[in-house]
Design an enzyme around this catalytic site. Structure first.
Site, mmCIF file in Angstrom:
data_model
loop_
_atom_site.group_PDB
_atom_site.id
_atom_site.type_symbol
_atom_site.label_atom_id
_atom_site.label_comp_id
_atom_site.label_asym_id
_atom_site.label_seq_id
_atom_site.Cartn_x
_atom_site.Cartn_y
_atom_site.Cartn_z
ATOM 1 N N ASP A 78 -2.612 0.480 -38.303
ATOM 2 C CA ASP A 78 -3.971 0.262 -38.054
ATOM 3 C C ASP A 78 -4.992 0.808 -38.475
ATOM 4 O O ASP A 78 -4.609 1.943 -39.044
ATOM 5 C CB ASP A 78 -4.373 -0.744 -36.900
ATOM 6 C CG ASP A 78 -3.567 0.421 -36.006
ATOM 7 O OD1 ASP A 78 -4.374 1.643 -35.622
ATOM 8 O OD2 ASP A 78 -3.574 -0.112 -35.112
ATOM 9 N N GLU B 220 0.755 -0.953 -0.182
ATOM 10 C CA GLU B 220 0.017 -0.023 0.058
ATOM 11 C C GLU B 220 0.435 1.256 0.255
ATOM 12 O O GLU B 220 1.948 1.347 0.511
ATOM 13 C CB GLU B 220 -0.744 -0.185 1.049
ATOM 14 C CG GLU B 220 -1.771 1.140 1.641
ATOM 15 C CD GLU B 220 -2.475 1.098 2.644
ATOM 16 O OE1 GLU B 220 -3.259 -0.014 3.449
ATOM 17 O OE2 GLU B 220 -3.259 1.839 3.119
ATOM 18 N N ARG C 106 -5.115 3.726 -23.156
ATOM 19 C CA ARG C 106 -5.325 3.076 -24.510
ATOM 20 C C ARG C 106 -7.083 1.628 -24.489
ATOM 21 O O ARG C 106 -7.088 1.378 -25.508
ATOM 22 C CB ARG C 106 -4.808 1.358 -25.307
ATOM 23 C CG ARG C 106 -3.960 0.780 -24.306
ATOM 24 C CD ARG C 106 -2.972 0.082 -24.808
ATOM 25 N NE ARG C 106 -1.744 -0.041 -23.788
ATOM 26 C CZ ARG C 106 -0.740 -1.004 -23.577
ATOM 27 N NH1 ARG C 106 -0.364 -1.696 -24.813
ATOM 28 N NH2 ARG C 106 0.090 -0.787 -22.794
ATOM 29 N N ARG D 234 -7.111 -8.166 -34.150
ATOM 30 C CA ARG D 234 -6.687 -8.828 -32.211
ATOM 31 C C ARG D 234 -7.359 -9.856 -32.347
ATOM 32 O O ARG D 234 -8.603 -9.790 -32.114
ATOM 33 C CB ARG D 234 -6.560 -7.645 -31.688
ATOM 34 C CG ARG D 234 -5.298 -7.183 -31.488
ATOM 35 C CD ARG D 234 -5.073 -6.385 -30.137
ATOM 36 N NE ARG D 234 -3.654 -5.020 -30.182
ATOM 37 C CZ ARG D 234 -2.376 -4.867 -29.920
ATOM 38 N NH1 ARG D 234 -2.616 -6.533 -29.811
ATOM 39 N NH2 ARG D 234 -2.145 -4.735 -30.271
ATOM 40 N N LYS E 268 -5.564 -4.289 -39.686
ATOM 41 C CA LYS E 268 -5.493 -4.823 -38.362
ATOM 42 C C LYS E 268 -5.985 -5.680 -37.625
ATOM 43 O O LYS E 268 -6.860 -4.874 -37.489
ATOM 44 C CB LYS E 268 -4.075 -4.350 -38.110
ATOM 45 C CG LYS E 268 -3.906 -5.178 -36.046
ATOM 46 C CD LYS E 268 -2.836 -4.279 -35.335
ATOM 47 C CE LYS E 268 -3.615 -3.678 -33.854
ATOM 48 N NZ LYS E 268 -2.353 -2.921 -33.272
ATOM 49 N N ASP F 187 2.925 5.826 -34.942
ATOM 50 C CA ASP F 187 1.442 4.998 -33.556
ATOM 51 C C ASP F 187 1.756 5.816 -32.920
ATOM 52 O O ASP F 187 3.185 6.760 -31.873
ATOM 53 C CB ASP F 187 1.787 3.767 -34.215
ATOM 54 C CG ASP F 187 1.282 2.726 -33.536
ATOM 55 O OD1 ASP F 187 -0.165 3.376 -33.189
ATOM 56 O OD2 ASP F 187 0.942 1.544 -33.617
ATOM 57 N N ASP G 108 4.646 -1.470 -27.679
ATOM 58 C CA ASP G 108 4.748 -1.658 -26.372
ATOM 59 C C ASP G 108 5.370 -3.539 -26.225
ATOM 60 O O ASP G 108 6.621 -3.452 -26.611
ATOM 61 C CB ASP G 108 3.175 -2.274 -26.036
ATOM 62 C CG ASP G 108 3.390 -2.591 -24.515
ATOM 63 O OD1 ASP G 108 4.116 -3.460 -23.792
ATOM 64 O OD2 ASP G 108 2.087 -3.382 -23.506
HETATM 65 C C1 R5P Z 1 -2.940 -0.195 -30.516
HETATM 66 O O1 R5P Z 1 -4.027 0.304 -30.942
HETATM 67 C C2 R5P Z 1 -1.822 0.651 -30.324
HETATM 68 O O2 R5P Z 1 -2.488 1.775 -31.347
HETATM 69 C C3 R5P Z 1 -0.791 0.133 -30.487
HETATM 70 O O3 R5P Z 1 -0.538 0.113 -32.100
HETATM 71 C C4 R5P Z 1 -0.411 -1.003 -29.625
HETATM 72 O O4 R5P Z 1 -0.663 -0.678 -27.938
HETATM 73 C C5 R5P Z 1 1.074 -1.514 -29.820
HETATM 74 O O5 R5P Z 1 0.634 -2.252 -28.819
HETATM 75 P P1 R5P Z 1 1.829 -3.612 -29.608
HETATM 76 O O6 R5P Z 1 3.584 -3.640 -29.838
HETATM 77 O O7 R5P Z 1 2.152 -4.415 -27.891
HETATM 78 O O8 R5P Z 1 1.418 -3.670 -30.089
#
Ligand code: R5P
Length: 292
Positions: free
Chosen positions: A164, A36, A93, A189, A187, A213, A217
């Site tokens: 995307d 905490e 996001r 998911r 794209k 972008d 991540d």
């Molecule tokens: C998705 O909508 C975001 O704009 C990024 O493309 C996404 O968060 C990137 O994440 P990662 O590198 O894990 O694919």
């Protein structure tokens, strides 16, 4: 104005305070044995305009909680105004439910921030523009596009690519700014979060591709986009991505990816990065916003 640095971005906070000729107080953050958090700001905030600087990057939950506690501290200390300067808005996001009855996490965090007492929210490149609508207070959503464009000499052999459909608006602004053609990748998911890319709308063949972008991540999106563009005959690929989350083995994968270079900003601090990466400083961008 007084700057209060959360634990995520102490270097940027100190530099900003110096350049604004104001003082910077470093929040003291400790935790109880069950994790905490307990925060303390040493110094008077009474009647001051307080700027809390904190990116809600990894560890995202701790950094969010710390920001909420700092805002509450400033409010109870009698601050005249509380500005949350959040260079990277982690949770941003999740701006829509990803399944039926799923949470809208970005909206919840926006509500919590307002409840904690902040009067103004400054951030860089929100995942989607509509996220601004989750707040009732003033939001400044700063664009890094001019900073990215400064690193380029546009030529007619270049094309801007959105990896995307969700990023199309950002890519459109970048391509208009540079006066270049635009392409977008389809794209999708699967429920586990793995992304697949099937085709490109536009013509990357024989072109220098500039992918833009908001977040890198795991690198899954970027690297899959690079492979698809190469398969379609791209000459070279450069990426401009605002927030370098760079989690997991992203940096390792970057070395082998068919990507020539990656430009990110320092909305999230990193001690050391790959030679393929150039980091652009956002200090002047946020300083300008604070003074407006
Ligand atoms: C998705 O909508 C975001 O704009 C990024 O493309 C996404 O968060 C990137 O994440 P990662 O590198 O894990 O694919």
């Amino acid at each position: 104005m007084i700057i209060v640095a959360g634990s995520s971005h102490t270097d940027l906070s100190a530099r900003l305070a110096k350049s604004l000729s104001t003082s910077c107080l470093f929040a003291r953050v400790r935790s109880f044995s069950d994790q905490e958090l307990r925060v303390q700001i040493e110094g008077s905030l009474y009647n001051e305009e307080v700027v809390l600087i904190q990116s809600t990057c990894k560890p995202a939950n701790d950094h969010v909680m710390e920001l909420l506690l700092l805002a509450d501290t400033a409010k109870r200390a009698g601050a005249a105004k509380i500005i949350a300067l959040v260079p990277y808005f982690g949770y941003g996001r999740q701006d829509r439910p990803s399944y039926i009855h799923g949470p809208i996490s970005a909206s919840l965090i926006a509500n919590l921030l307002e409840t904690s007492g902040i009067d103004r929210f400054i951030t860089v490149d929100l995942h989607s523009k509509q996220t601004e609508g989750f707040f009732k207070i003033r939001v400044q959503n700063l664009s890094p596009i001019a900073l990215f464009a400064q690193t380029l000499q546009p030529t007619r052999s270049m094309i801007v690519v959105s990896p995307d459909i969700g990023g199309l608006r950002r890519a459109q602004i970048f391509s208009d700014y540079l006066g270049l053609e635009l392409a977008v990748i389809h794209k999708h998911r699967d429920p586990s979060g793995t992304c697949a890319m099937s085709h490109v709308i536009g013509t990357p063949a024989g072109k220098e591709c500039l992918i833009i972008d908001d977040i890198i991540d795991t690198g899954d999106t970027l690297f899959k986009a690079c492979h698809l563009l190469k398969d379609q005959g791209a000459l070279s690929i450069k990426a401009f991505i605002t927030h370098g989350v760079l989690s997991g083995n992203c940096l390792e994968k970057l070395e082998y990816a068919p990507l020539d270079s990656l430009v990110i900003t320092n909305t999230i601090p990193h001690p050391q990065l790959s030679k393929k990466i150039t980091v652009i400083d956002i200090e002047t961008l946020i300083k300008g916003a604070l003074l407006n």
